[in-house]
Every structure is written in C-alpha cells, then in structure tokens.
Scaffold this motif. Structure first.
Motif, PDB file in Angstrom:
ATOM      1  N   CYS A  31       0.824  -1.207   0.000  1.00  0.00           N
ATOM      2  CA  CYS A  31       0.000   0.000   0.000  1.00  0.00           C
ATOM      3  C   CYS A  31       0.859   1.258   0.000  1.00  0.00           C
ATOM      4  CB  CYS A  31      -0.947  -0.009   1.194  1.00  0.00           C
ATOM      5  SG  CYS A  31      -2.242  -1.258   1.062  1.00  0.00           S
ATOM      6  N   VAL A  32       1.900   1.254   0.812  1.00  0.00           N
ATOM      7  CA  VAL A  32       2.808   2.413   0.852  1.00  0.00           C
ATOM      8  C   VAL A  32       3.504   2.581  -0.492  1.00  0.00           C
ATOM      9  CG1 VAL A  32       4.944   3.280   1.895  1.00  0.00           C
ATOM     10  CG2 VAL A  32       3.134   2.355   3.345  1.00  0.00           C
ATOM     11  N   PHE A  33       3.967   1.476  -1.083  1.00  0.00           N
ATOM     12  CA  PHE A  33       4.649   1.557  -2.373  1.00  0.00           C
ATOM     13  C   PHE A  33       3.720   2.063  -3.469  1.00  0.00           C
ATOM     14  CE2 PHE A  33       5.757  -0.355  -6.453  1.00  0.00           C
ATOM     15  CZ  PHE A  33       6.992   0.253  -6.655  1.00  0.00           C
ATOM     16  N   VAL A  34       2.484   1.573  -3.499  1.00  0.00           N
ATOM     17  CA  VAL A  34       1.523   2.020  -4.518  1.00  0.00           C
ATOM     18  C   VAL A  34       1.256   3.510  -4.363  1.00  0.00           C
ATOM     19  CG1 VAL A  34      -0.907   1.853  -5.205  1.00  0.00           C
ATOM     20  CG2 VAL A  34       0.448  -0.207  -4.941  1.00  0.00           C
ATOM     21  N   TRP A  35       1.055   3.963  -3.118  1.00  0.00           N
ATOM     22  CA  TRP A  35       0.805   5.388  -2.884  1.00  0.00           C
ATOM     23  C   TRP A  35       1.988   6.218  -3.380  1.00  0.00           C
ATOM     24  CZ3 TRP A  35      -3.742   7.051  -0.442  1.00  0.00           C
ATOM     25  CH2 TRP A  35      -3.848   8.431  -0.302  1.00  0.00           C
ATOM     26  N   LEU A  48      -6.216   5.362  -3.800  1.00  0.00           N
ATOM     27  CA  LEU A  48      -7.212   4.619  -3.030  1.00  0.00           C
ATOM     28  C   LEU A  48      -7.994   3.627  -3.888  1.00  0.00           C
ATOM     29  CD1 LEU A  48      -8.506   7.356  -0.593  1.00  0.00           C
ATOM     30  CD2 LEU A  48      -6.921   5.482  -0.144  1.00  0.00           C
ATOM     31  N   TRP A  49      -7.978   3.797  -5.219  1.00  0.00           N
ATOM     32  CA  TRP A  49      -8.632   2.830  -6.093  1.00  0.00           C
ATOM     33  C   TRP A  49      -7.898   1.495  -6.076  1.00  0.00           C
ATOM     34  CZ3 TRP A  49     -13.341   2.974  -7.782  1.00  0.00           C
ATOM     35  CH2 TRP A  49     -13.982   4.197  -7.948  1.00  0.00           C
ATOM     36  N   VAL A  50      -6.637   1.503  -5.725  1.00  0.00           N
ATOM     37  CA  VAL A  50      -5.858   0.272  -5.620  1.00  0.00           C
ATOM     38  C   VAL A  50      -5.785  -0.182  -4.164  1.00  0.00           C
ATOM     39  CG1 VAL A  50      -3.594  -0.768  -6.018  1.00  0.00           C
ATOM     40  CG2 VAL A  50      -4.491   0.911  -7.638  1.00  0.00           C
ATOM     41  N   GLY A  52      -7.739   0.670  -1.535  1.00  0.00           N
ATOM     42  CA  GLY A  52      -9.033   0.373  -0.924  1.00  0.00           C
ATOM     43  C   GLY A  52      -9.457  -1.084  -1.078  1.00  0.00           C
ATOM     44  N   PRO A  53      -9.522  -1.604  -2.315  1.00  0.00           N
ATOM     45  CA  PRO A  53      -9.894  -3.016  -2.464  1.00  0.00           C
ATOM     46  C   PRO A  53      -8.896  -3.972  -1.819  1.00  0.00           C
ATOM     47  CG  PRO A  53     -10.173  -1.868  -4.541  1.00  0.00           C
ATOM     48  CD  PRO A  53      -9.481  -0.912  -3.613  1.00  0.00           C
ATOM     49  N   THR A  54      -7.616  -3.618  -1.855  1.00  0.00           N
ATOM     50  CA  THR A  54      -6.607  -4.462  -1.215  1.00  0.00           C
ATOM     51  C   THR A  54      -6.904  -4.613   0.269  1.00  0.00           C
ATOM     52  OG1 THR A  54      -4.896  -3.789  -2.797  1.00  0.00           O
ATOM     53  CG2 THR A  54      -4.152  -4.690  -0.697  1.00  0.00           C
ATOM     54  N   LEU A  55      -7.137  -3.497   0.943  1.00  0.00           N
ATOM     55  CA  LEU A  55      -7.414  -3.551   2.376  1.00  0.00           C
ATOM     56  C   LEU A  55      -8.770  -4.196   2.660  1.00  0.00           C
ATOM     57  CD1 LEU A  55      -6.037  -0.108   3.565  1.00  0.00           C
ATOM     58  CD2 LEU A  55      -4.997  -2.363   3.814  1.00  0.00           C
ATOM     59  N   MET A  56      -9.749  -3.937   1.816  1.00  0.00           N
ATOM     60  CA  MET A  56     -11.079  -4.515   2.022  1.00  0.00           C
ATOM     61  C   MET A  56     -11.021  -6.046   1.964  1.00  0.00           C
ATOM     62  SD  MET A  56     -14.585  -3.934  -0.146  1.00  0.00           S
ATOM     63  CE  MET A  56     -13.911  -4.698  -1.605  1.00  0.00           C
ATOM     64  N   PHE A  57     -10.359  -6.593   0.954  1.00  0.00           N
ATOM     65  CA  PHE A  57     -10.257  -8.040   0.844  1.00  0.00           C
ATOM     66  C   PHE A  57      -9.356  -8.632   1.921  1.00  0.00           C
ATOM     67  CE2 PHE A  57     -11.673  -7.269  -3.595  1.00  0.00           C
ATOM     68  CZ  PHE A  57     -12.848  -8.010  -3.499  1.00  0.00           C
ATOM     69  N   ALA A  58      -8.318  -7.904   2.319  1.00  0.00           N
ATOM     70  CA  ALA A  58      -7.445  -8.387   3.390  1.00  0.00           C
ATOM     71  C   ALA A  58      -8.205  -8.482   4.706  1.00  0.00           C
ATOM     72  CB  ALA A  58      -6.237  -7.465   3.536  1.00  0.00           C
ATOM     73  N   VAL A  59      -9.030  -7.493   4.995  1.00  0.00           N
ATOM     74  CA  VAL A  59      -9.854  -7.533   6.211  1.00  0.00           C
ATOM     75  C   VAL A  59     -10.872  -8.667   6.123  1.00  0.00           C
ATOM     76  CG1 VAL A  59     -11.624  -6.271   7.502  1.00  0.00           C
ATOM     77  CG2 VAL A  59      -9.524  -5.118   6.814  1.00  0.00           C
ATOM     78  N   LEU A  60     -11.471  -8.857   4.960  1.00  0.00           N
ATOM     79  CA  LEU A  60     -12.437  -9.935   4.776  1.00  0.00           C
ATOM     80  C   LEU A  60     -11.790 -11.296   5.009  1.00  0.00           C
ATOM     81  CD1 LEU A  60     -15.256 -10.953   3.814  1.00  0.00           C
ATOM     82  CD2 LEU A  60     -14.285 -10.968   1.512  1.00  0.00           C
ATOM     83  N   VAL A  61     -10.645 -11.527   4.393  1.00  0.00           N
ATOM     84  CA  VAL A  61      -9.962 -12.813   4.531  1.00  0.00           C
ATOM     85  C   VAL A  61      -9.491 -13.027   5.965  1.00  0.00           C
ATOM     86  CG1 VAL A  61      -7.901 -14.093   3.825  1.00  0.00           C
ATOM     87  CG2 VAL A  61      -9.316 -12.965   2.118  1.00  0.00           C
ATOM     88  N   THR A  62      -8.986 -11.980   6.602  1.00  0.00           N
ATOM     89  CA  THR A  62      -8.558 -12.107   7.992  1.00  0.00           C
ATOM     90  C   THR A  62      -9.747 -12.431   8.887  1.00  0.00           C
ATOM     91  OG1 THR A  62      -6.742 -10.562   7.620  1.00  0.00           O
ATOM     92  CG2 THR A  62      -7.394 -10.943   9.896  1.00  0.00           C
ATOM     93  N   GLY A  63     -10.874 -11.791   8.647  1.00  0.00           N
ATOM     94  CA  GLY A  63     -12.072 -12.086   9.425  1.00  0.00           C
ATOM     95  C   GLY A  63     -12.538 -13.516   9.236  1.00  0.00           C
ATOM     96  N   LEU A  64     -12.496 -14.001   8.002  1.00  0.00           N
ATOM     97  CA  LEU A  64     -12.864 -15.393   7.750  1.00  0.00           C
ATOM     98  C   LEU A  64     -11.894 -16.349   8.430  1.00  0.00           C
ATOM     99  CD1 LEU A  64     -13.885 -15.232   3.986  1.00  0.00           C
ATOM    100  CD2 LEU A  64     -15.385 -15.548   5.956  1.00  0.00           C
TER     101      LEU A  64
END
Length: 71
Positions: A31-35, A48-50, A52-64
């Motif tokens: 995320c830091v490198f992309v920014w 944030l277009w890159v 945002g989805p990265t963090l959203m899916f990471a949180v989803l997978v971690t929650g699962l």
C-alpha cells in the motif's frame, strides 16, 4: 450486543499467527509503495482505487480466518 463468534489467538499455532503478521506487513508495504509510485510518476489515478480493495479483501480474509472453526 452479544456475538456468538469467539476468537482466541491462542487457538492458532504460532506459525499461523506469524504467517498472518507477515502477510499484513506485505500488504502494508504494498500500500505504501503504490501510494508512493502513483504520486511519484504522476499517474492520473487516485491511489485509493488500488489500496481500498486491497485492504477490504485483506480484512475480509482475515475475518474469515479468525472466525473459521474446523469441524
């Protein structure tokens, strides 16, 4: 409010916890490198277009992963 889901870090082996920590570290570095890259090369895209989805899916997978109960 009472949730029926209980997570205890001790139920996971240390190896799995280290893997998850390293995975989150890699995600943070990405995320830091992309920014930085998008701002450095003046790409006409909001980072944030890159990120945002990265963090959203990471949180989803971690929650699962945390709520998974092997039967």
């Amino acid at each position: 409010m009472n949730f029926p889901i209980h997570t205890y870090a001790a139920q996971y082996p240390a190896r799995m916890r280290w893997f998850m920590a390293i995975a989150w570290l890699v995600i943070a570095v990405k995320c830091v490198f992309v920014w930085w890259a998008i701002n450095h090369w003046n790409v006409a895209l909001n980072p944030l277009w890159v990120i945002g989805p990265t963090l959203m899916f990471a949180v989803l997978v971690t929650g699962l992963w945390l709520t998974h109960r092997p039967d």
